[in-house]
Motif scaffolding. Structure first.
Motif, mmCIF file in Angstrom:
data_model
loop_
_atom_site.group_PDB
_atom_site.id
_atom_site.type_symbol
_atom_site.label_atom_id
_atom_site.label_comp_id
_atom_site.label_asym_id
_atom_site.label_seq_id
_atom_site.Cartn_x
_atom_site.Cartn_y
_atom_site.Cartn_z
ATOM 1 N N SER A 1 0.814 -1.217 0.000
ATOM 2 C CA SER A 1 0.000 0.000 0.000
ATOM 3 C C SER A 1 0.853 1.276 0.000
ATOM 4 N N GLU A 2 2.137 1.134 0.300
ATOM 5 C CA GLU A 2 2.996 2.334 0.347
ATOM 6 C C GLU A 2 3.595 2.574 -1.040
ATOM 7 N N THR B 1 4.718 5.006 -2.659
ATOM 8 C CA THR B 1 5.931 5.814 -2.859
ATOM 9 C C THR B 1 7.207 4.995 -2.667
ATOM 10 N N ARG B 2 7.073 3.744 -2.240
ATOM 11 C CA ARG B 2 8.240 2.867 -2.049
ATOM 12 C C ARG B 2 8.493 1.941 -3.243
ATOM 13 N N TYR C 1 1.253 7.210 9.164
ATOM 14 C CA TYR C 1 2.362 6.866 8.237
ATOM 15 C C TYR C 1 2.817 8.108 7.515
#
Ligand code: FAD
Length: 387
Positions: free
Chosen positions: A132-133, A135-136, A387
């Motif tokens: 879900s992150e 940007t990683r 987060y």
């Protein structure tokens, strides 16, 4: 059952989609599910009739419809017993090209998507180590002359084998070099027909008939003319399309919810045990009524969010709440329908177990409800970020 939106154009879209869907009844979708086959005939007919180009402006040969109207198209597919995930991405994915593509790109791609010659049903974002992150993500796009060279891997990318084009998010600046971590990702249109050996597609078996894959890129070249908008701004562009995506997903869940309620009510009236219809028992009747009330509430929020979007107003809170409530309501209706059918709910010929498996997705994807709640808690209500 009452429809909350009485607008004439919406009613006309609803009636037209119902006519198309009549030709593709439960038997058709059951057969596709049993064999794991992509519902190509249905998607082709919907495309030829122009319904999947609903959000493409008329100047490019599309339907030039509102998001309100488009949402009803997907709702009705699910309400008929089908599953719009076979074709919904053409609507979601289009947004990034419409809002951020150049005139040349729109001229190059949109008319052939609108007339069905080209399919854009794939959207490559998720990666195994980012989840879900977003940007990683680690898939890289490195500029070499007039091309970008793509290396890396993606997971859960649907309909790649059924598409000609895919919108891909890849990293153009290393994560550690960025002050603003929402930058450094870029969006590309990948022509899957040219990919050859440079893209390996590995299908993933799932709990329902969704054509989803792991992707492995090995020096796949994409011409710079296929970069959408500015380099490094891809994540921003994707965020821009989230509200429409949430509204459309909510609509599909509402279509499912109404299918489950109709199916449960019909069965509760005719199935007799202990000498009376099971629907006379409050233990059977109330869960259906409760789910129905929740579906109607989610439906009002969906139309509110869509109307705000169509008027050019901000709708992040409404779109997210609609997705949250609609996915929960369809799951509630699925369970009520399953319980109403007793053992028969597990038999494929009743279609309940198939729709049950299908509708569970909306809680998880394209965005998990936890992240929707985080958006509401943090962005709408101003509480501290997790987060
Ligand atoms: C059938 C299917 C089709 C899909 N199709 C596509 C597609 O076409 N293209 C594409 O790019 N992706 C696609 N996806 C991927 C989907 O968007 C992701 O599964 C989803 O974004 C979540 O990522 P993840 O599975 O890695 O979960 P994770 O990010 O690993 O999350 C796991 C769990 O932890 C929770 N969690 C994580 N962080 C937090 C937090 N900070 N607070 C609270 N809870 C948290 C999540 O909500 C979830 O419940 C598809 C997925 C499925 C199942």
């Amino acid at each position: 059952m009452q429809q909350p939106h009485a607008d004439e154009s919406v009613a006309a879209v609803r009636a037209a989609i119902r006519e198309v869907c009549k030709k593709y009844g439960n038997e058709y979708w059951r057969e596709m599910d049993r064999k794991g086959t992509y519902p190509d005939a249905f998607v082709r007919e919907m495309t030829e009739l122009g319904w999947l180009g609903a959000l493409i402006p008329e100047v490019y040969g599309g339907g030039g419809m509102s998001v309100t109207e488009a949402s009803v198209i997907l709702e009705e597919i699910n309400r008929s017993g089908g599953h719009a995930s076979a074709c919904h991405a053409q609507m979601y994915t289009m947004g990034i090209l419409l809002r951020h593509g150049s005139d040349e790109q729109k001229q190059r791609f949109l008319p052939s998507i609108a007339n069905g010659q080209t399919r854009l049903q794939a959207f490559g974002v998720t990666e195994p180590d980012a989840g879900s992150e977003t940007t990683r993500i680690q898939t890289t796009a490195v500029r070499k002359g007039d091309r970008y060279v793509i290396n890396g891997q993606k997971i859960f990318i649907s309909r790649v084998l059924q598409s000609d084009l895919m919108v891909l998010l890849a990293r153009t600046t290393p994560y550690d070099d960025l002050e603003d971590k929402t930058q450094g990702l870029s969006a590309f249109i990948v022509d899957l027909r040219d990919a050859g050996e440079h893209l390996k597609v590995q299908p993933i078996e799932l709990m329902f008939n969704q054509h989803t894959n792991a992707l492995f890129f090995d020096a796949l070249e994409v011409p710079i003319k296929n970069l959408i908008g500015e380099e490094g701004m891809g994540f921003r562009y994707i965020i821009d399309s989230w509200n429409v995506e949430r509204i459309l997903i909510a609509s599909e869940a509402i279509g499912d919810g109404d299918w489950f309620v109709d199916k449960a009510v019909a069965y509760a009236k005719i199935r007799e045990v202990f000498g009376r219809p099971i629907g006379a028992n409050q233990g059977v009747q109330f869960p259906i009524a409760q789910a129905y009330a929740h579906i109607r509430a989610a439906d009002l929020l969906r139309f509110d969010a869509a109307a705000r979007y169509d008027r050019g107003e901000s709708c992040g809170a409404e779109a997210n709440m609609a997705k949250l409530l609609a996915s929960e309501a369809s799951w509630e209706a699925a369970n009520a329908c399953m319980n109403t059918h007793g053992g028969y709910g597990f038999a494929s010929e009743y279609d309940v177990e198939r729709k049950f498996r299908e509708t569970r997705l909306y809680i998880t994807a394209p965005v998990n409800n936890n992240l929707v709640l985080a958006f509401l808690g943090q962005n709408v209500l101003g509480m501290p970020r997790s987060y």
